[in-house]
Structure formats: structure tokens, C-alpha cells
Scaffold this motif. Sequence first.
Motif, mmCIF file in Angstrom:
data_model
loop_
_atom_site.group_PDB
_atom_site.id
_atom_site.type_symbol
_atom_site.label_atom_id
_atom_site.label_comp_id
_atom_site.label_asym_id
_atom_site.label_seq_id
_atom_site.Cartn_x
_atom_site.Cartn_y
_atom_site.Cartn_z
ATOM 1 N N THR A 110 -3.072 -20.843 -4.271
ATOM 2 C CA THR A 110 -4.244 -20.216 -3.664
ATOM 3 C C THR A 110 -5.148 -19.665 -4.754
ATOM 4 O O THR A 110 -4.690 -19.328 -5.847
ATOM 5 C CB THR A 110 -3.847 -19.066 -2.723
ATOM 6 N N GLY A 111 -6.423 -19.538 -4.411
ATOM 7 C CA GLY A 111 -7.396 -19.059 -5.387
ATOM 8 C C GLY A 111 -7.440 -17.549 -5.509
ATOM 9 O O GLY A 111 -7.841 -17.017 -6.548
ATOM 10 N N TYR A 112 -7.058 -16.854 -4.448
ATOM 11 C CA TYR A 112 -7.143 -15.395 -4.451
ATOM 12 C C TYR A 112 -5.817 -14.791 -3.997
ATOM 13 O O TYR A 112 -5.111 -15.354 -3.148
ATOM 14 C CB TYR A 112 -8.261 -14.902 -3.534
ATOM 15 N N ILE A 113 -5.492 -13.627 -4.543
ATOM 16 C CA ILE A 113 -4.284 -12.886 -4.175
ATOM 17 C C ILE A 113 -4.700 -11.478 -3.756
ATOM 18 O O ILE A 113 -5.421 -10.793 -4.496
ATOM 19 C CB ILE A 113 -3.289 -12.782 -5.352
ATOM 20 N N MET A 114 -4.262 -11.066 -2.550
ATOM 21 C CA MET A 114 -4.525 -9.696 -2.100
ATOM 22 C C MET A 114 -3.272 -8.856 -2.309
ATOM 23 O O MET A 114 -2.188 -9.219 -1.868
ATOM 24 C CB MET A 114 -4.916 -9.658 -0.622
ATOM 25 N N THR A 115 -3.413 -7.741 -2.992
ATOM 26 C CA THR A 115 -2.320 -6.791 -3.202
ATOM 27 C C THR A 115 -2.838 -5.396 -2.872
ATOM 28 O O THR A 115 -4.019 -5.214 -2.565
ATOM 29 C CB THR A 115 -1.829 -6.826 -4.656
ATOM 30 N N GLY A 116 -1.974 -4.412 -2.946
ATOM 31 C CA GLY A 116 -2.429 -3.049 -2.700
ATOM 32 C C GLY A 116 -1.306 -2.119 -2.324
ATOM 33 O O GLY A 116 -0.122 -2.415 -2.514
ATOM 34 N N SER A 117 -1.687 -0.988 -1.753
ATOM 35 C CA SER A 117 -0.709 0.022 -1.376
ATOM 36 C C SER A 117 -1.202 0.792 -0.166
ATOM 37 O O SER A 117 -2.406 0.859 0.117
ATOM 38 C CB SER A 117 -0.453 1.001 -2.530
ATOM 39 N N ILE A 118 -0.252 1.353 0.580
ATOM 40 C CA ILE A 118 -0.559 2.275 1.668
ATOM 41 C C ILE A 118 0.276 3.524 1.436
ATOM 42 O O ILE A 118 1.502 3.437 1.281
ATOM 43 C CB ILE A 118 -0.283 1.647 3.052
ATOM 44 N N THR A 119 -0.397 4.682 1.363
ATOM 45 C CA THR A 119 0.246 5.932 0.981
ATOM 46 C C THR A 119 0.119 6.952 2.102
ATOM 47 O O THR A 119 -0.972 7.152 2.657
ATOM 48 C CB THR A 119 -0.387 6.503 -0.297
ATOM 49 N N LYS A 120 1.223 7.600 2.464
ATOM 50 C CA LYS A 120 1.187 8.658 3.478
ATOM 51 C C LYS A 120 0.533 9.892 2.889
ATOM 52 O O LYS A 120 0.855 10.329 1.782
ATOM 53 C CB LYS A 120 2.617 8.997 3.932
ATOM 54 N N THR A 121 -0.426 10.451 3.630
ATOM 55 C CA THR A 121 -1.095 11.689 3.218
ATOM 56 C C THR A 121 -0.831 12.768 4.271
ATOM 57 O O THR A 121 -0.165 12.513 5.286
ATOM 58 C CB THR A 121 -2.610 11.471 3.083
ATOM 59 N N GLY A 122 -1.374 13.941 4.036
ATOM 60 C CA GLY A 122 -1.154 15.025 4.980
ATOM 61 C C GLY A 122 -1.767 14.775 6.341
ATOM 62 O O GLY A 122 -1.238 15.223 7.362
ATOM 63 N N SER A 123 -2.884 14.041 6.381
ATOM 64 C CA SER A 123 -3.586 13.836 7.645
ATOM 65 C C SER A 123 -3.544 12.395 8.143
ATOM 66 O O SER A 123 -4.080 12.092 9.198
ATOM 67 C CB SER A 123 -5.054 14.253 7.489
ATOM 68 N N GLY A 124 -2.946 11.504 7.365
ATOM 69 C CA GLY A 124 -2.932 10.106 7.786
ATOM 70 C C GLY A 124 -2.418 9.215 6.680
ATOM 71 O O GLY A 124 -1.324 9.426 6.134
ATOM 72 N N TYR A 125 -3.249 8.243 6.286
ATOM 73 C CA TYR A 125 -2.834 7.271 5.272
ATOM 74 C C TYR A 125 -4.015 6.930 4.370
ATOM 75 O O TYR A 125 -5.172 6.926 4.804
ATOM 76 C CB TYR A 125 -2.322 5.974 5.918
ATOM 77 N N ALA A 126 -3.708 6.626 3.113
ATOM 78 C CA ALA A 126 -4.704 6.138 2.162
ATOM 79 C C ALA A 126 -4.372 4.693 1.831
ATOM 80 O O ALA A 126 -3.216 4.363 1.566
ATOM 81 C CB ALA A 126 -4.691 6.983 0.892
ATOM 82 N N ILE A 152 -3.757 8.679 11.505
ATOM 83 C CA ILE A 152 -2.602 7.994 12.091
ATOM 84 C C ILE A 152 -3.059 7.118 13.245
ATOM 85 O O ILE A 152 -2.632 5.969 13.381
ATOM 86 C CB ILE A 152 -1.554 9.026 12.567
ATOM 87 N N ALA A 153 -3.953 7.653 14.083
ATOM 88 C CA ALA A 153 -4.440 6.895 15.237
ATOM 89 C C ALA A 153 -5.197 5.646 14.804
ATOM 90 O O ALA A 153 -5.067 4.584 15.418
ATOM 91 C CB ALA A 153 -5.334 7.779 16.111
ATOM 92 N N GLU A 154 -5.996 5.754 13.723
ATOM 93 C CA GLU A 154 -6.776 4.605 13.250
ATOM 94 C C GLU A 154 -5.886 3.516 12.660
ATOM 95 O O GLU A 154 -6.224 2.340 12.715
ATOM 96 C CB GLU A 154 -7.794 5.067 12.206
ATOM 97 N N LEU A 155 -4.735 3.915 12.113
ATOM 98 C CA LEU A 155 -3.804 2.895 11.643
ATOM 99 C C LEU A 155 -3.072 2.269 12.832
ATOM 100 O O LEU A 155 -2.892 1.054 12.897
ATOM 101 C CB LEU A 155 -2.795 3.493 10.664
ATOM 102 N N ASP A 156 -2.689 3.110 13.787
ATOM 103 C CA ASP A 156 -1.946 2.626 14.947
ATOM 104 C C ASP A 156 -2.748 1.655 15.799
ATOM 105 O O ASP A 156 -2.192 0.719 16.380
ATOM 106 C CB ASP A 156 -1.484 3.796 15.817
ATOM 107 N N ASN A 157 -4.079 1.875 15.899
ATOM 108 C CA ASN A 157 -4.888 0.959 16.730
ATOM 109 C C ASN A 157 -5.614 -0.094 15.893
ATOM 110 O O ASN A 157 -6.428 -0.850 16.409
ATOM 111 C CB ASN A 157 -5.875 1.728 17.611
#
Length: 579
Positions: A110-126, A152-157
Amino acid sequence: MDYKEYKLNKVVMTGVLVFCGAFTAFGQYWTGSGGKGMSIAVLTPEGRGLSAGQNYLPTMVQGVFVGDFATYSAIQVLDRQALEKTLRETESGIYAEGGDVLKLGEITQTGYIMTGSITKTGSGYAMQIQVADATRKGGGATKASYSGNCTIAELDNFSGIRRASMELLEQLGVKLTAAAKTKLSGAGAAEYVQAETALARGIVAQRSGTVVEALSYYYQAASFDPSLMEAAGRTQALSASVQNGNLGEAVRNDIQLRSEWIKVLDEARAYFKAHPPYQIIYDPRLAQGKIDYTRETVDINFDVYLHWTRAGYQVYSDLMTGLGKTGKAEAWGLTESPLSGLPDDFTFSAALVNEEGKTLGAVHDILSRYGNRPLGSRTSVSFKDVNANEISGKLTVSITTVNGMDAETAGEQGYISISAGDYSGIEFSSGRSGGYSASYKIKHTDFKLSFERGLAILHSYNLPVEELVVPGTIGSLPVGVYFYQSGRPPKEITFLDGVVEIDIALASSAYHAYAKYTTFSFSLPANVTWVVTDYDSGRTFPIMAGVTDQAFAGFYNRNGKKAGMYTFKKEKWSYSPKR
């Protein structure tokens, strides 16, 4: 060259790629090329600060990105199962950092690779997401990136994830239409959200080696959204592995196989004890009972049902089928049921509340399961001696506890789901009963109704109607339909979304009934299990005798089990999209 490098190069030379192409109409969600000619592999983002109960979130985020890129652009997205297989075969791990991007580009082609992270914060996720150019010419340079927070709600939906998708697609040069931006600015459809969430939980469970939990989630995902092909594919693959009785290529001898079955059955008992394969559905309609004119009280009645869940039954059935195929359950001493840890009765409490929020009555009762038989049960509950003077406005009934557990907690923890269902149109023959205990009327035609295997199954005999519309759900359960015809069948049948299983059993004399019709049509939802049986001989038969390759079941399967109109005309089936 070491062994790992040899495996990497071997995959580059001989690997076969499977891509998920954009499946919407061109121009609906983008203008211009939409990124045609580009290709991307979406890796699972790294999870940081997540609890054990949140370990599925990175896989869920990955799944949403895969779906968004495949839907809202013409970019070729590497199929996630193919990606997993490639990474597993090359021992490449799950994440890519620095110089790994170029090698992963070669590995995945593939020409492109997507990577990253999801981090728990006090009010949701980064979320921190990067898309790198994985070609030698691109040198691993970052071509698109996203950094943002969501609740949290924005990640859940999925609205928080889709917001990131929109920014990344635009940075990659995809010109989204207003329709695409509107969709990517909002939450995902409820069925899609439920399906992707269950699918992610299943993938994580399978990676950890918990077969029963994984299979249960896969079945749930496939039922929430039949069009989610990855859920269907993973379900089929794992189900086949369990049903064949072998439990994997690593099993080499009888002793190993017995040990594997002990492990799986122990897991099943623990899983079913924590997550019984049942659901409680109550009829919110209230009926007036006995009146005491002297005391000015009245009895208020309602019905409660205990049904198998569809996913729960399918997992149980797969286990029993696979164990049976070994032919050694008794010799191995493995005759104890996977459901042996479950109680025979589910005790529950219910409350009756008036419009002012005052509780007018409370009741405790039981719902009994039929051992290991996949039947539903029903009980009629009565709030006794309710003060008639306190009945004001709308009365509401609710289940408050199950087996001593708060009902809301029971649902949140996945112990048992509790919901209201619409049982209008159903006539029951008795109080506490299962099996063939009810009838259901469609267009003045009586169907026999049974609750089995997590389905509401309609049984018909020689329907005297030209056209028939079959509901997708009855009492909140998906529908299965069994037609038994010895004469002329209906000319057109429409099965609404929700119908999951159809069995037509025709006597030999019914062969000719089909031939008399100029047109014979079925309007179907997607991914229905279809069985055609001749109950005179017990064999599967074609719609027209002697034309075996034109049996409807075969045509439907070859057509990809698509939703739409299937028409039989001049001894031939044809398909058109749902009208």
C-alpha cells in the motif's frame, strides 16, 4: 538475510492483496477522483491508559476508520483480515514507528500507512493519528495528521472518530461533498455502531484465545448489521472452526484435542454464567384485572417473556455440533452441558408507577427456562390491589431487578438484556408455556407462532393469499418463517428487514404450482438463511423440478445474499435492487 527478513521479502513477492473498495455511487460523497489510485493500510492505534474493559476501543477506532475511508473516498483500503494475516505471517507486530513505515508499505503493498494512538483522559479520550507516505519516493513523510479530543459519548457514537476521518480525508486531497460532510459530522447509525463495537470486542477476545466470547460477539455484530461483511466473514470462519470439532491446526492427537475441548467447554460455562444466553422482554401494555368495589382497588396485569438470544443459541449450537462431530464426548467424559452453571429460574421484580412517579405496586415472580431446549417461556404478572384513586394519567411498568441484580446494572454488565416488546397481534393459548403456544395474524391469515432459538418463528400451511408482507420482528425478536405448501404458494412475498431465516417445505405436487405463475417474487432483506425442502422425500429440491442449478437458495447465495427483489419467470430467477 535472517529468517524474519526472508519472510518479509517472501510476502512482498508472493502475497495476494484483498482490498475493500468504495461501495457508494461515485460522486455521491466526493467530487473529482476521490483519491482513486491511492491505497492505505489502517493499523490498530496504540491504546494508552485504557482499562481492561476498554481494551477493545483501539480496534473499534481502526474499524471505523476503515469503514469511513472505504465509504467516503475512492481510496483502496486494505481489508483488515488480510492486514492481520500479513502482519502475523511477517512477525511485523501491530504498530509502525519511524523507519518501519517504509517496510510496512512494502509488506502490505500500500502507498499509505495510518498509525496513531488513543489515550484516556480525565474527560474522555485524545486521538493522535498520522498518515504516512510509505513509498520509497515518499520516504515515510507524514501526509495527513489529526490531533483532537472527544468525550466518552462522542467515541461511543463514533462522531469523534468520524470527525478525524473527515479531516484526514481532506488533507489527503479528497474533495468531500456536502452530503459526506454532513454524515461525517454526526454519529453513526445505531445498528452500525452496535455492530462495529461488538466486532471489535470479538476480535480482541479472539486474539486473547477466548473462543466462546469471540464467537458470541461476532454473531451479535452480524445480527446488528448484516451488511457488515467483515462480521459475517469472521463469524463464518470461527463458527466453522468450532463446528468441525477440530479446534485448530495445532491439535495433533486425541489427548490434545480432548484438552482443547475441556478448555473451550470450561470457558463456555464461565461465559454463559456471566452472560446467560437469554433476554427478558416484557409487554408494556397493561390489562385491567379483578376490581374490588368495596376496597376501591384493581389488579393490573402484564406479560413477561424469557427468550434465548440469537447469538447465544448460535454459539451453543456450534459447540454442541462440534463436540458431536468428534464422536468422543462420552469417551472423554465431556457430557456436561455448556449451560450447566445456569439457574433454572430467573427471579425478577417489577414496579408499577403512575404519572406523578409514585409506585403503586411491586411484584416478584420467576421466569423458567426449558433446560437446554431452545424454547421461550412466558408468565403473566399481576399487581394486586392497586389503589384505584391513585391511578392517574399514564401508568408505566418496568423490570427493576433480575436474580437480585439491579436491572440497569444487569444490562450494562452484559448479564442479561431487558427490553419492552410489541406483542400486539399475538394470541396465546395459555399462561406459562413455550413452544407452539401462540398464533399470529397477517392479512386475516393465521400463522402458528413459536419462540425458538432466539427467533419468533411463523409456521404456515397452504397460505390462501396472493400477496403477503411478513414483519421483520415480532415481540422484538427477529423472525424466522417456515412455509409448508402442498398447493399453490403466494404469488409475491415481501420479507421486511429483520427476517433472518426462511424454510420452504413443498410437497411434490407443489412443483407444478410454481410453473403456473408468470411471475413469482420474493422481496428480501440481506443475508437471510434460506432452506428449501421437499417434505415428501426430505431432500432439498429446485424450484422447478429438474433445474437444479436454478434453485432459489442457490441463486440467492451466488448473488451474495443481497437485499432486493428476486423474481422467478420462465423457469429462471432474476434479481433487482430493493424497490
